[in-house]
Design an enzyme around this catalytic site. Structure first.
Site, PDB file in Angstrom:
ATOM      1  N   SER A   9      -6.231 -64.597 -21.445  1.00 22.87           N
ATOM      2  CA  SER A   9      -5.599 -65.501 -22.423  1.00 22.87           C
ATOM      3  C   SER A   9      -4.235 -64.995 -22.880  1.00 22.87           C
ATOM      4  CB  SER A   9      -6.525 -65.639 -23.645  1.00 22.87           C
ATOM      5  OG  SER A   9      -6.884 -64.342 -24.109  1.00 22.87           O
ATOM      6  N   GLY A  10      -3.794 -63.861 -22.373  1.00 22.68           N
ATOM      7  CA  GLY A  10      -2.547 -63.261 -22.868  1.00 22.68           C
ATOM      8  C   GLY A  10      -1.315 -63.690 -22.083  1.00 22.68           C
ATOM      9  N   LEU A  11      -0.209 -63.041 -22.390  1.00 25.45           N
ATOM     10  CA  LEU A  11       1.078 -63.347 -21.728  1.00 25.45           C
ATOM     11  C   LEU A  11       0.958 -63.259 -20.205  1.00 25.45           C
ATOM     12  CD1 LEU A  11       4.235 -63.628 -21.741  1.00 25.45           C
ATOM     13  CD2 LEU A  11       4.328 -61.153 -22.022  1.00 25.45           C
ATOM     14  N   TYR A 132      -0.644 -45.864 -27.982  1.00 27.97           N
ATOM     15  CA  TYR A 132      -0.695 -46.783 -26.824  1.00 27.97           C
ATOM     16  C   TYR A 132      -0.408 -46.006 -25.543  1.00 27.97           C
ATOM     17  CZ  TYR A 132       1.064 -50.776 -23.968  1.00 27.97           C
ATOM     18  OH  TYR A 132       1.308 -51.712 -22.990  1.00 27.97           O
ATOM     19  N   PRO A 159       4.871 -52.209 -15.130  1.00 26.21           N
ATOM     20  CA  PRO A 159       6.026 -53.083 -15.369  1.00 26.21           C
ATOM     21  C   PRO A 159       6.900 -52.581 -16.513  1.00 26.21           C
ATOM     22  CG  PRO A 159       4.052 -54.048 -16.326  1.00 26.21           C
ATOM     23  CD  PRO A 159       3.624 -52.753 -15.689  1.00 26.21           C
ATOM     24  N   ASN A 161       9.636 -54.019 -19.701  1.00 24.56           N
ATOM     25  CA  ASN A 161       9.416 -54.986 -20.790  1.00 24.56           C
ATOM     26  C   ASN A 161       9.228 -56.394 -20.224  1.00 24.56           C
ATOM     27  OD1 ASN A 161      10.840 -52.692 -22.041  1.00 24.56           O
ATOM     28  ND2 ASN A 161      10.719 -53.950 -23.874  1.00 24.56           N
ATOM     29  N   LYS A 183      12.740 -65.999 -34.687  1.00 29.52           N
ATOM     30  CA  LYS A 183      13.711 -65.883 -35.799  1.00 29.52           C
ATOM     31  C   LYS A 183      14.855 -66.890 -35.628  1.00 29.52           C
ATOM     32  CE  LYS A 183      14.098 -61.276 -35.553  1.00 29.52           C
ATOM     33  NZ  LYS A 183      14.537 -59.898 -35.842  1.00 29.52           N
ATOM     34  N   ARG A 207      17.170 -52.272 -22.064  1.00 30.79           N
ATOM     35  CA  ARG A 207      15.854 -52.540 -21.488  1.00 30.79           C
ATOM     36  C   ARG A 207      16.024 -53.301 -20.164  1.00 30.79           C
ATOM     37  NH1 ARG A 207      14.924 -49.498 -25.079  1.00 30.79           N
ATOM     38  NH2 ARG A 207      13.472 -49.698 -26.828  1.00 30.79           N
ATOM     39  N   ASP A 269      15.435 -48.370 -33.895  1.00 31.52           N
ATOM     40  CA  ASP A 269      15.878 -48.745 -32.547  1.00 31.52           C
ATOM     41  C   ASP A 269      14.797 -48.448 -31.511  1.00 31.52           C
ATOM     42  OD1 ASP A 269      18.389 -49.826 -32.662  1.00 31.52           O
ATOM     43  OD2 ASP A 269      19.448 -47.913 -32.407  1.00 31.52           O
TER      44      ASP A 269
HETATM   45  P1  NAP Z   1      -1.264 -59.993 -24.725  1.00 32.90           P
HETATM   46  O1  NAP Z   1      -0.469 -61.221 -24.515  1.00 32.90           O
HETATM   47  O2  NAP Z   1      -1.272 -59.384 -26.086  1.00 32.90           O
HETATM   48  O3  NAP Z   1      -2.766 -60.336 -24.301  1.00 32.90           O
HETATM   49  C1  NAP Z   1      -3.749 -59.363 -24.484  1.00 32.90           C
HETATM   50  C2  NAP Z   1      -4.991 -59.810 -23.761  1.00 32.90           C
HETATM   51  O4  NAP Z   1      -5.982 -58.786 -23.925  1.00 32.90           O
HETATM   52  C3  NAP Z   1      -5.585 -61.109 -24.340  1.00 32.90           C
HETATM   53  O5  NAP Z   1      -6.138 -61.871 -23.305  1.00 32.90           O
HETATM   54  C4  NAP Z   1      -6.676 -60.579 -25.262  1.00 32.90           C
HETATM   55  O6  NAP Z   1      -7.749 -61.492 -25.453  1.00 32.90           O
HETATM   56  C5  NAP Z   1      -7.154 -59.376 -24.466  1.00 32.90           C
HETATM   57  N1  NAP Z   1      -7.844 -58.434 -25.336  1.00 32.90           N
HETATM   58  C6  NAP Z   1      -7.335 -57.770 -26.399  1.00 32.90           C
HETATM   59  N2  NAP Z   1      -8.309 -57.033 -26.996  1.00 32.90           N
HETATM   60  C7  NAP Z   1      -9.442 -57.247 -26.266  1.00 32.90           C
HETATM   61  C8  NAP Z   1     -10.771 -56.772 -26.373  1.00 32.90           C
HETATM   62  N3  NAP Z   1     -11.151 -55.927 -27.353  1.00 32.90           N
HETATM   63  N4  NAP Z   1     -11.666 -57.177 -25.453  1.00 32.90           N
HETATM   64  C9  NAP Z   1     -11.305 -58.043 -24.466  1.00 32.90           C
HETATM   65  N5  NAP Z   1     -10.072 -58.506 -24.311  1.00 32.90           N
HETATM   66  C10 NAP Z   1      -9.140 -58.121 -25.206  1.00 32.90           C
HETATM   67  O7  NAP Z   1      -0.857 -58.860 -23.723  1.00 32.90           O
HETATM   68  P2  NAP Z   1       0.032 -58.981 -22.415  1.00 32.90           P
HETATM   69  O8  NAP Z   1       1.454 -58.876 -22.852  1.00 32.90           O
HETATM   70  O9  NAP Z   1      -0.422 -60.117 -21.595  1.00 32.90           O
HETATM   71  O10 NAP Z   1      -0.305 -57.605 -21.692  1.00 32.90           O
HETATM   72  C11 NAP Z   1      -1.053 -57.565 -20.483  1.00 32.90           C
HETATM   73  C12 NAP Z   1      -0.968 -56.152 -19.920  1.00 32.90           C
HETATM   74  O11 NAP Z   1       0.388 -55.842 -19.616  1.00 32.90           O
HETATM   75  C13 NAP Z   1      -1.437 -55.081 -20.911  1.00 32.90           C
HETATM   76  O12 NAP Z   1      -2.189 -54.121 -20.209  1.00 32.90           O
HETATM   77  C14 NAP Z   1      -0.149 -54.483 -21.423  1.00 32.90           C
HETATM   78  O13 NAP Z   1      -0.327 -53.157 -21.832  1.00 32.90           O
HETATM   79  C15 NAP Z   1       0.747 -54.610 -20.215  1.00 32.90           C
HETATM   80  N6  NAP Z   1       2.200 -54.638 -20.495  1.00 32.90           N
HETATM   81  C16 NAP Z   1       2.718 -55.572 -21.339  1.00 32.90           C
HETATM   82  C17 NAP Z   1       4.095 -55.568 -21.565  1.00 32.90           C
HETATM   83  C18 NAP Z   1       4.741 -56.575 -22.478  1.00 32.90           C
HETATM   84  O14 NAP Z   1       5.969 -56.495 -22.690  1.00 32.90           O
HETATM   85  N7  NAP Z   1       4.009 -57.532 -23.036  1.00 32.90           N
HETATM   86  C19 NAP Z   1       4.929 -54.647 -20.912  1.00 32.90           C
HETATM   87  C20 NAP Z   1       4.354 -53.728 -20.037  1.00 32.90           C
HETATM   88  C21 NAP Z   1       2.975 -53.738 -19.821  1.00 32.90           C
HETATM   89  P3  NAP Z   1      -7.787 -62.457 -26.766  1.00 32.90           P
HETATM   90  O15 NAP Z   1      -6.756 -63.509 -26.534  1.00 32.90           O
HETATM   91  O16 NAP Z   1      -9.157 -62.973 -26.791  1.00 32.90           O
HETATM   92  O17 NAP Z   1      -7.445 -61.571 -27.927  1.00 32.90           O
HETATM   93  P1  GDP Z   2      10.034 -51.489 -26.972  1.00 35.76           P
HETATM   94  O1  GDP Z   2      10.874 -51.960 -25.831  1.00 35.76           O
HETATM   95  O2  GDP Z   2       8.732 -50.927 -26.528  1.00 35.76           O
HETATM   96  O3  GDP Z   2      10.785 -50.559 -27.867  1.00 35.76           O
HETATM   97  O4  GDP Z   2       9.584 -52.741 -27.853  1.00 35.76           O
HETATM   98  P2  GDP Z   2      10.264 -54.065 -28.400  1.00 35.76           P
HETATM   99  O5  GDP Z   2      10.112 -55.176 -27.453  1.00 35.76           O
HETATM  100  O6  GDP Z   2       9.653 -54.248 -29.750  1.00 35.76           O
HETATM  101  O7  GDP Z   2      11.860 -53.813 -28.448  1.00 35.76           O
HETATM  102  C1  GDP Z   2      12.369 -53.066 -29.441  1.00 35.76           C
HETATM  103  C2  GDP Z   2      13.891 -53.037 -29.433  1.00 35.76           C
HETATM  104  O8  GDP Z   2      14.435 -54.292 -29.830  1.00 35.76           O
HETATM  105  C3  GDP Z   2      14.288 -52.034 -30.503  1.00 35.76           C
HETATM  106  O9  GDP Z   2      15.532 -51.474 -30.170  1.00 35.76           O
HETATM  107  C4  GDP Z   2      14.394 -52.931 -31.740  1.00 35.76           C
HETATM  108  O10 GDP Z   2      15.206 -52.340 -32.737  1.00 35.76           O
HETATM  109  C5  GDP Z   2      15.064 -54.171 -31.125  1.00 35.76           C
HETATM  110  N1  GDP Z   2      14.831 -55.417 -31.874  1.00 35.76           N
HETATM  111  C6  GDP Z   2      15.814 -56.225 -32.371  1.00 35.76           C
HETATM  112  N2  GDP Z   2      15.308 -57.283 -33.000  1.00 35.76           N
HETATM  113  C7  GDP Z   2      13.942 -57.183 -32.866  1.00 35.76           C
HETATM  114  C8  GDP Z   2      12.864 -58.020 -33.273  1.00 35.76           C
HETATM  115  O11 GDP Z   2      13.017 -59.062 -33.892  1.00 35.76           O
HETATM  116  N3  GDP Z   2      11.605 -57.598 -32.912  1.00 35.76           N
HETATM  117  C9  GDP Z   2      11.377 -56.459 -32.220  1.00 35.76           C
HETATM  118  N4  GDP Z   2      10.145 -56.125 -31.884  1.00 35.76           N
HETATM  119  N5  GDP Z   2      12.393 -55.632 -31.838  1.00 35.76           N
HETATM  120  C10 GDP Z   2      13.658 -56.007 -32.150  1.00 35.76           C
END
Ligand code: NAP
Ligand code: GDP
Length: 313
Positions: A9-11, A132, A159, A161, A183, A207, A269
Site C-alpha cells: 500500500s506504500g509509495l 532506521y 535506491p 531518494n 506546502k 540528492r 539540513d
Molecule cells: P511507505 O510509502 O511509507 O509504505 C510503507 C509500507 O510498509 C506500507 O505498505 C505499510 O503498510 C507497510 N508497513 C509499515 N509498517 C508495517 C507493519 N508493521 N507491518 C506490515 N506492513 C507495514 O514506504 P515506501 O516509501 O513505499 O518504502 C518502501 C521501501 O523503500 C522501504 O523499505 C523503504 O525503506 C525503502 N526506501 C524508501 C525511500 C523513500 O524515499 N521513500 C528511499 C529509499 C528506500 P500500511 O499502509 O498498512 O501502513
Molecule cells: P533525507 O534525504 O534522508 O535527508 O530526507 P528528506 O527527504 O527528508 O530530505 C531532507 C532534505 O530536504 C534536508 O536537507 C531538509 O532540510 C530539506 N528540506 C527542505 N524542505 C523540506 C521539507 O518540507 N520536508 C523535508 N522532509 N525536508 C525538507
C-alpha cells in the site's frame, strides 16, 4: 511464479502494482492491516497460507529527515522486527527467493564519494537516522548469512531518494518532495498577498532523486533477470544527476505558480550529500532510461492536486 509483496500500500508498492499489469506472474500485495510484520506468528501464518515462490519485501517504517530525528527508537525497533521476521519466515517456510529494499541514506556519514556497495558497513550512519540505518544494514547482513549458509537468493536493492504519486505528503513526517508539494499547494491556494516556497534548511544539500516507477521496473526485471545477483548481495539503483534542494524547490514551486523561495536555515539540513555510484547498476541495466526529473515532478504534482482529499497526508 507466485510473488508476495510486503508494503503493497506504500509509495513503492503502489508503483509496483501499476507496473506489473500484464505480468506473467501472480502478484499478492499485503499491508499492515493484512499482516503486521512485527509479529512473527502473523508473518509465519500469512506467508505459510499464501505459499509464495518469491517475496518482495518493501514494508518498512519510513519517513523524512524530521520524522527520523524525532522517532529514531521506533524506526529502529519496527524495522528490526519486520526485517528479521520476514527473512526468518522465508527461511522456515523454505522460500528461497527474497528481494529487499535498503536505501542510500544508511551508508556511513563520513565517507569517500561516490559511495558504492562495498562501503555500506564502513562507519556510523548520519546521527539523524541512525535507528532506521542500522536496522536496514542488518537486512544486508541477514541476507548474506542465509545465502552463505543455505545458498538462498536473498538480495537487496539500494535506491536513492524516491518520489512519486503515492507518497506520504505529511509536512511533518514525509520526505522533502512530498513535503514541498503539500506546502506549495497550501500556499498557492491561500489568500496571502506574498506567497513563498518555504524550504527547510539552507537548500544546499544534494540528492539523487529516483522516480518510484523506475524502481518498480528494476524490481520486476530483477525477478526475471538475475545476472546482477550472481555478482553481489546488494546493488545501488541511482540516477547520476545530483540536484540541490533549492533547485528541487524551484521546480516544484513552478508547478504551483510560485517563484519566490524562503529558506528556513534554523531547520536541519541533514546529511549534506550521499553521492551514490551507479556503475554496477549501469553494467547490468545498460539500456535503462530514468524518468526525467521535471516529468516525474509534473506527474506527481498533478496526481496530488487531482487527489488532494484522498492522498496520505
Ligand atoms: P511507505 O510509502 O511509507 O509504505 C510503507 C509500507 O510498509 C506500507 O505498505 C505499510 O503498510 C507497510 N508497513 C509499515 N509498517 C508495517 C507493519 N508493521 N507491518 C506490515 N506492513 C507495514 O514506504 P515506501 O516509501 O513505499 O518504502 C518502501 C521501501 O523503500 C522501504 O523499505 C523503504 O525503506 C525503502 N526506501 C524508501 C525511500 C523513500 O524515499 N521513500 C528511499 C529509499 C528506500 P500500511 O499502509 O498498512 O501502513
Ligand atoms: P533525507 O534525504 O534522508 O535527508 O530526507 P528528506 O527527504 O527528508 O530530505 C531532507 C532534505 O530536504 C534536508 O536537507 C531538509 O532540510 C530539506 N528540506 C527542505 N524542505 C523540506 C521539507 O518540507 N520536508 C523535508 N522532509 N525536508 C525538507
Amino acid at each position: 511464479m507466485k510473488i508476495l509483496v510486503t508494503g503493497g500500500s506504500g509509495l513503492v508498492g503502489q508503483a509496483l502494482k501499476e507496473e506489473v499489469v500484464g505480468s506473467e506472474h501472480t502478484w499478492i500485495f499485503s499491508n499492515s492491516g493484512i499482516c503486521d510484520l512485527r509479529e512473527f506468528s502473523q508473518v509465519l501464518l500469512y506467508f505459510g497460507t499464501r505459499k509464495p515462490d518469491y517475496v518482495v519485501h518493501l514494508a518498512a517504517n519510513v519517513g523524512g529527515l524530521f520524522k527520523n530525528l524525532e522517532h529514531n527508537v521506533e524506526m529502529y525497533e519496527d524495522n528490526m522486527l519486520m526485517n528479521f521476521n520476514v527473512l526468518r519466515a522465508c527461511h522456515q517456510l523454505k522460500i528461497t527467493n527474497c528481494l529487499c529494499i535498503l536505501s542510500t541514506c544508511i551508508f556511513p556519514n563520513k565517507t569517500l564519494y561516490p559511495i558504492n556497495e562495498a562501503m555500506l558497513h564502513n562507519g556510523p550512519p548520519h546521527d539523524s537516522n541512525s535507528g532506521y540505518s542500522y536496522a536496514k544494514r542488518m537486512l544486508d547482513i541477514h541476507c548474506k548469512l542465509y545465502n552463505d549458509k543455505h545458498g538462498y537468493n536473498y538480495k537487496c536493492l539500494i535506491p536513492t531518494n524516491l518520489y512519486g504519486k503515492h507518497d506520504n505528503y505529511s509536512i511533518e513526517n514525509g520526505h522533502v518532495i512530498p513535503g514541498l508539494i503539500h506546502k506549495c499547494y497550501l500556499e498557492s491556494s491561500s489568500n496571502k498577498v506574498n506567497k513563498w516556497v518555504n524550504v527547510w534548511g539552507t537548500g544546499k544539500p544534494l540528492r539523487q532523486f529516483l522516480y518510484v516507477n523506475d524502481l518498480a521496473r528494476v524490481i520486476i526485471s530483477s525477478i526475471d533477470n538475475t545476472t546482477w545477483q550472481k555478482e553481489t548481495t546488494s546493488m545501488i539503483v541511482a540516477p547520476t544527476e545530483e540536484i540541490s534542494i533549492l533547485s528541487v524547490s524551484s521546480t516544484i514551486g513552478k508547478e504551483f505558480g510560485l517563484k519566490n523561495i524562503k529558506l528556513h536555515p534554523e531547520k536541519s539540513d541533514g546529511q549534506y550529500k550521499k553521492t551514490a555510484d551507479n556503475s554496477l547498476f549501469k553494467k547490468h541495466f545498460s539500456d535503462f532510461e530514468f524518468t526525467p526529473f521535471e516529468k516525474g515532478i509534473k506527474e506527481t504534482c498533478m496526481h496530488f492536486i487531482r487527489n488532494y482529499s484522498d492522498v496520505r497526508k
